[in-house]
Design a protein around this motif. Structure first.
Motif, PDB file in Angstrom:
ATOM      1  N   UNK A 339     -14.892 -17.619   1.935  1.00 25.09           N
ATOM      2  CA  UNK A 339     -14.169 -16.638   1.139  1.00 25.09           C
ATOM      3  C   UNK A 339     -14.700 -15.379   1.570  1.00 25.09           C
ATOM      4  N   UNK A 340     -15.837 -15.117   2.350  1.00 23.90           N
ATOM      5  CA  UNK A 340     -16.393 -13.979   2.669  1.00 23.90           C
ATOM      6  C   UNK A 340     -16.184 -13.475   4.399  1.00 23.90           C
ATOM      7  N   UNK A 360      -9.252 -21.430   6.020  1.00 23.82           N
ATOM      8  CA  UNK A 360     -10.713 -21.347   5.262  1.00 23.82           C
ATOM      9  C   UNK A 360     -11.218 -20.073   5.700  1.00 23.82           C
ATOM     10  N   UNK A 361     -10.699 -19.088   5.152  1.00 22.06           N
ATOM     11  CA  UNK A 361     -11.094 -17.726   5.230  1.00 22.06           C
ATOM     12  C   UNK A 361     -10.300 -16.586   5.127  1.00 22.06           C
ATOM     13  N   UNK A 362     -10.621 -15.332   5.225  1.00 21.46           N
ATOM     14  CA  UNK A 362      -9.869 -14.350   4.918  1.00 21.46           C
ATOM     15  C   UNK A 362      -8.870 -13.992   6.234  1.00 21.46           C
ATOM     16  N   UNK A 363      -7.705 -13.311   5.857  1.00 17.52           N
ATOM     17  CA  UNK A 363      -6.568 -12.883   6.992  1.00 17.52           C
ATOM     18  C   UNK A 363      -6.704 -11.418   6.945  1.00 17.52           C
ATOM     19  N   UNK A 364      -6.043 -10.811   7.867  1.00 19.85           N
ATOM     20  CA  UNK A 364      -6.051  -9.417   8.142  1.00 19.85           C
ATOM     21  C   UNK A 364      -4.795  -8.823   7.364  1.00 19.85           C
ATOM     22  N   UNK A 365      -4.391  -7.632   7.929  1.00 21.64           N
ATOM     23  CA  UNK A 365      -3.259  -7.016   7.241  1.00 21.64           C
ATOM     24  C   UNK A 365      -1.685  -7.601   7.621  1.00 21.64           C
ATOM     25  N   UNK A 374       7.811 -20.490   4.739  1.00 19.22           N
ATOM     26  CA  UNK A 374       6.626 -21.131   4.502  1.00 19.22           C
ATOM     27  C   UNK A 374       5.854 -21.250   3.392  1.00 19.22           C
ATOM     28  N   UNK A 375       4.702 -22.209   3.521  1.00 21.63           N
ATOM     29  CA  UNK A 375       3.620 -22.102   2.465  1.00 21.63           C
ATOM     30  C   UNK A 375       2.322 -22.071   2.924  1.00 21.63           C
ATOM     31  N   UNK A 376       1.585 -20.923   2.566  1.00 19.20           N
ATOM     32  CA  UNK A 376       0.297 -20.667   2.957  1.00 19.20           C
ATOM     33  C   UNK A 376      -0.787 -20.418   1.875  1.00 19.20           C
ATOM     34  N   UNK A 377      -2.041 -20.815   2.234  1.00 21.66           N
ATOM     35  CA  UNK A 377      -3.313 -20.573   1.487  1.00 21.66           C
ATOM     36  C   UNK A 377      -4.350 -20.027   2.379  1.00 21.66           C
ATOM     37  N   UNK A 378      -4.809 -18.927   1.813  1.00 20.06           N
ATOM     38  CA  UNK A 378      -5.746 -18.209   2.492  1.00 20.06           C
ATOM     39  C   UNK A 378      -6.689 -17.540   1.558  1.00 20.06           C
ATOM     40  N   UNK A 379      -7.868 -17.027   2.063  1.00 19.18           N
ATOM     41  CA  UNK A 379      -8.819 -16.677   1.040  1.00 19.18           C
ATOM     42  C   UNK A 379      -9.200 -15.186   0.910  1.00 19.18           C
ATOM     43  N   UNK A 380      -8.230 -14.517   1.187  1.00 17.07           N
ATOM     44  CA  UNK A 380      -8.198 -12.885   0.987  1.00 17.07           C
ATOM     45  C   UNK A 380      -7.413 -12.560   1.935  1.00 17.07           C
ATOM     46  N   UNK A 381      -6.939 -11.380   1.928  1.00 17.88           N
ATOM     47  CA  UNK A 381      -5.999 -10.573   2.927  1.00 17.88           C
ATOM     48  C   UNK A 381      -6.257  -8.977   2.794  1.00 17.88           C
ATOM     49  N   UNK A 394       3.044 -18.029  -0.970  1.00 17.35           N
ATOM     50  CA  UNK A 394       1.525 -17.459  -0.692  1.00 17.35           C
ATOM     51  C   UNK A 394       0.541 -17.347  -1.476  1.00 17.35           C
ATOM     52  N   UNK A 395      -0.695 -18.155  -1.233  1.00 17.97           N
ATOM     53  CA  UNK A 395      -1.505 -18.472  -2.449  1.00 17.97           C
ATOM     54  C   UNK A 395      -2.741 -17.621  -1.623  1.00 17.97           C
ATOM     55  N   UNK A 396      -3.251 -16.484  -2.577  1.00 15.05           N
ATOM     56  CA  UNK A 396      -4.366 -15.899  -1.948  1.00 15.05           C
ATOM     57  C   UNK A 396      -5.584 -16.135  -2.782  1.00 15.05           C
ATOM     58  N   UNK A 397      -6.670 -16.685  -2.333  1.00 15.04           N
ATOM     59  CA  UNK A 397      -7.736 -17.031  -3.109  1.00 15.04           C
ATOM     60  C   UNK A 397      -9.056 -16.310  -3.019  1.00 15.04           C
ATOM     61  N   UNK A 398      -8.467 -14.811  -3.067  1.00 16.57           N
ATOM     62  CA  UNK A 398      -9.407 -13.620  -2.677  1.00 16.57           C
ATOM     63  C   UNK A 398      -8.863 -12.377  -2.972  1.00 16.57           C
TER      64      UNK A 398
END
Length: 488
Positions: A339-340, A360-365, A374-381, A394-398
């Protein structure tokens, strides 16, 4: 970004000609030169009125520029930079007569596009009701009683272009030109005969002094290839396996120079499906990759394709995703605290219509900008997440950046707000989104979220998602569901 998009489009379909449409304006020549450098095959210079029949009257009367100005500037700049022979120049905007075609050719146009004139030959009476579903001639309407009034025939269009071609031939003969091709770029044959308001058109009619081509030379404007694309060798065996209903697997290392991985296979699968006389079995193609993927990883991936990357990817992951599955797994220290760590770049899922992304990590802008399914899971944006989103989930875990959901009119977003700052710092666009707590979301939505996070763990082995599931009773209460508000 434009050069990358052109590269992606040519990669998914190497046989296609890719063009860029530019608005006639001051400075368009510099833009046209950039488009040619980006390896577009043709450039459209559009002018005349500022909109179609559905545009506001103020735009139609005051917003447009003559196509002659933009076309002449583009022609001159391309010649000055030695790029005129690489691209086709096309113009449109009120072309209707043989004189229009000849003037456009003399100013540098290789091709000519027609819109309004053809509609008029089919019966359009310029009522400017195209957007109201009330077209009186039955062209721009879905109402059966109005469509019954349509009297246009293909023969009308054929007759129009035959007469137009005949008039062009007569004009060419009058001015001693053997063909329309011979007229291209001959601005020296044009002369200003009126000077209303002191208007001086000498810059527009100037003839480039540089030697070189003044018209397209007939070859595609393709980027020089120093080495074959990494996925080129996978195309034939993958398509053969798809035809036979067999699985196809690849294990390979990738590097930053490997762009648009998977696009070639996606394009050939789409072509195979469109040409099949009978339904084909669902493809089963899996690319197991390791390293740092270049831009546009997994772009245009279709149903039956799965791309698994252990490492990280650059911008435009999943651009135009059309049913495929993309999985990004962290490695090394990043895997221990996913997540970091940033695992993919900006503008992921741009224009995606279906499919899934688990990162399994963060995405940019600008994550999931223009996502429509589409369906997406990321850990921060970063900033501007889910911008102009119209469908999907969209599921944002951070943490998220500012301006979340600007222009979002469809789909659903979940944000894990661990410290409660998402709403208190107004990171979402309240004009478009209505936030709901986990309890307000309802049992079905709650189960759907839980299942998605479980799938995220199964596919990406996310350490953050495992932590959340281990304390789901407490962690679930920190999720916020964002639902688009109805827009007038």
């Amino acid at each position: 970004d434009l050069a990358q998009l052109i590269h992606d489009l040519k990669h998914v379909n190497p046989r296609a000609a890719v063009g860029v449409k530019l608005v006639s304006s001051c400075g368009v020549g510099t833009v046209a030169a950039g488009v040619a450098k980006a390896y577009a095959d043709y450039i459209v210079i559009a002018g005349n009125t500022g909109g179609t029949g559905a545009a506001a009257l103020s735009s139609i009367k005051y917003a447009g520029n003559p196509w002659e100005l933009g076309l002449a500037e583009a022609q001159q700049v391309l010649i000055e930079n030695g790029m005129r022979g690489r691209v086709r120049l096309r113009t449109d905007g009120g072309l209707s007569t043989a004189r229009d075609i000849l003037v456009a050719a003399l100013l540098g146009a290789d091709e000519f596009a027609f819109g309004t004139a053809v509609l008029v030959t089919l019966g359009c009476d310029m009522a400017r009701q195209c957007h109201l579903n009330s077209c009186p001639t039955g062209i721009a309407t879905q109402k059966p009683e109005l469509r019954a009034k349509f009297r246009g025939k293909p023969e009308h269009v054929v007759q129009f272009f035959q007469q137009l071609a005949s008039e062009v031939q007569q004009l060419l003969a009058r001015y001693g030109l053997p063909s329309l091709e011979a007229a291209i770029g001959r601005a020296d044959l044009l002369e200003q005969v009126r000077f209303d308001g002191g208007l001086d058109l000498k810059p527009m009619l100037a003839v480039a002094t540089e030697e070189g081509a003044v018209r397209w030379q007939g070859d595609r404007n393709d980027r020089p290839i120093s080495r074959p694309a990494v996925d080129e060798a996978w195309v034939v065996p993958a398509i053969d396996a798809a035809k036979q209903g067999m699985p196809y697997r690849v294990h390979s290392d990738v590097a930053n120079r490997d762009r648009a991985i998977g696009a070639r296979i996606a394009g050939e699968l789409a072509l195979l499906k469109s040409r099949a006389e009978a339904p084909l079995p669902r493809p089963d193609i899996t690319l197991n990759l390791n390293g740092t993927a270049g831009q546009s990883f997994g772009c245009f991936a279709v149903d039956g394709m799965k791309l698994i990357l252990e490492g990280q990817a650059n911008d435009f992951v999943g651009k135009g995703l059309a049913g495929g599955e993309i999985i990004l797994r962290a490695r090394g220290l990043a895997a221990q605290d996913s997540g970091h760590h940033v695992i993919l770049g900006n503008v992921a899922l741009y224009g995606a219509t279906s499919g899934t992304l688990f990162a399994a990590g963060r995405a940019g802008e600008r994550f999931a900008v223009r996502n429509s399914g589409a369906t997406a899971v990321v850990e921060g944006i970063g900033d501007h997440g889910c911008e102009y989103m119209t469908g999907g989930m969209a599921v944002i875990l951070g943490k998220t950046g500012i301006n979340f959901g600007a222009g979002m009119t469809g789909g659903i977003a979940w944000v894990y707000d661990a410290d409660g700052s998402f709403l208190t710092t107004k990171r979402c666009h309240e004009e478009f989104l209505a936030p709901e707590s986990f309890e307000q979301a309802g049992e079905h939505a709650q189960m759907q979220l839980h299942e998605l996070i479980e799938a995220h763990v199964e596919r990406s082995n996310s350490s953050l998602a495992k932590t959340l599931l281990a304390d789901w009773a407490n962690a679930s209460q920190k999720f916020i569901r964002l639902v688009p508000k109805p827009q007038a």
